[in-house]
Design an enzyme around this catalytic site. Structure first.
Site, PDB file in Angstrom:
ATOM      1  CB  SER A 140      15.901  42.770  74.194  1.00 33.12           C
ATOM      2  OG  SER A 140      17.367  42.709  74.320  1.00 33.12           O
ATOM      3  CB  SER A 198      21.404  41.942  72.763  1.00 32.72           C
ATOM      4  OG  SER A 198      20.713  42.755  73.574  1.00 32.72           O
ATOM      5  CE  LYS A 253      18.884  40.195  75.849  1.00 30.34           C
ATOM      6  NZ  LYS A 253      19.914  41.300  75.780  1.00 30.34           N
TER       7      LYS A 253
END
Length: 257
Positions: free
Chosen positions: A239, A56, A59
């Site tokens: 993730s 993401s 992130k």
């Protein structure tokens, strides 16, 4: 574009605009930029040879901030303090990958993670050396202040098990052995630590409860997690929602207290 297709994308124009910045060597050999219009038309990929799915986007930003602010060698520890003889406190240091017990099935070469069973064994050894075989146990997850969830999350994120309540003390990212996310990860971790202490030969008396550890409490034992650069590698490759949230808290502590 102007006219009837205003807001749309001209793929050739997008690639021309991005060709020079994406050729910057400091970005590394594999760079993909995805640009999407506001009208819902398919995005244009620039600089892509072999398509890759990144973690993401937020992130990636969180990971970069953590590496910049905390440094790649920073490690987070879970420790046990003793404010007085016969009392010990499990203190969370914000290690997002702290586990209940060592994972014997972890692939060869993957960095080891800190775990509560090892911490309990070290604690029991230190207590025995001091002639202590029975303790009251409390826990301290006060390193992170504020709410355990973000007000911008969907309402059912916690209740449906999308993410755990964020805590400076947890085991297995707040997931219980039965696969259900704990509503109070710190208490769940403390109870798991109490069980591990009993297995190591230390009697735990009374109920496990939350109590801040005094600053002058003697340290009994600790376990230290993997370096931040390896933690970030794990976060990006998998993730990992929880690890990203914990690192965001660690960055906040470092820059704002």
């Amino acid at each position: 574009l102007t006219g009837p297709r205003a807001g749309g994308l001209d793929p050739a124009a997008v690639r021309r605009a991005l060709r020079r910045p994406l050729s910057d060597r400091s970005l590394g050999p594999h760079v993909v930029a995805g640009v999407a219009a506001l009208d819902g038309s398919p995005e244009v990929l620039a600089g892509a040879r072999d398509a890759a799915v990144p973690a993401s986007t937020t992130k990636l930003l969180t990971s970069t901030a953590a590496l910049e602010v905390l440094g790649p060698d920073r490690r987070f520890a879970a420790r046990v303090g003793s404010p007085e003889r016969g009392r010990v406190t499990l203190v969370g240091g914000g290690d997002p990958l702290l586990e209940r017990a060592p994972d014997r099935d972890r692939p060869v070469g993957e960095p080891p993670r800190a775990d509560l069973r090892t911490l309990a064994g070290r604690t029991a050894e230190a207590l025995r050396a001091d002639g202590v075989r029975r303790v009251e146990l409390s826990y301290d997850a006060s390193l992170f202040s504020g709410p355990a969830s973000s007000p911008t999350w969907e309402d059912d994120y916690l209740t449906s098990g999308v993410v755990s309540p964020i805590s400076a003390l947890w085991a297995d990212r707040g997931v219980r052995p039965d696969g259900v996310r704990a509503s109070d990860p710190a208490l769940e971790a403390a109870r798991a630590f109490a069980d591990a202490l009993r297995e190591a030969g230390v009697r735990v008396t009374g109920a496990v409860r939350s109590r801040p550890a005094p600053d002058d409490a003697d340290e009994v034992a600790r376990v230290v997690g993997m370096p931040l650069d390896l933690l970030v590698e794990h976060l990006v490759e998998t993730s990992d929602n929880e690890a990203a949230e914990v690192l965001a808290h660690q960055v906040g502590l470092e820059v704002e207290g």
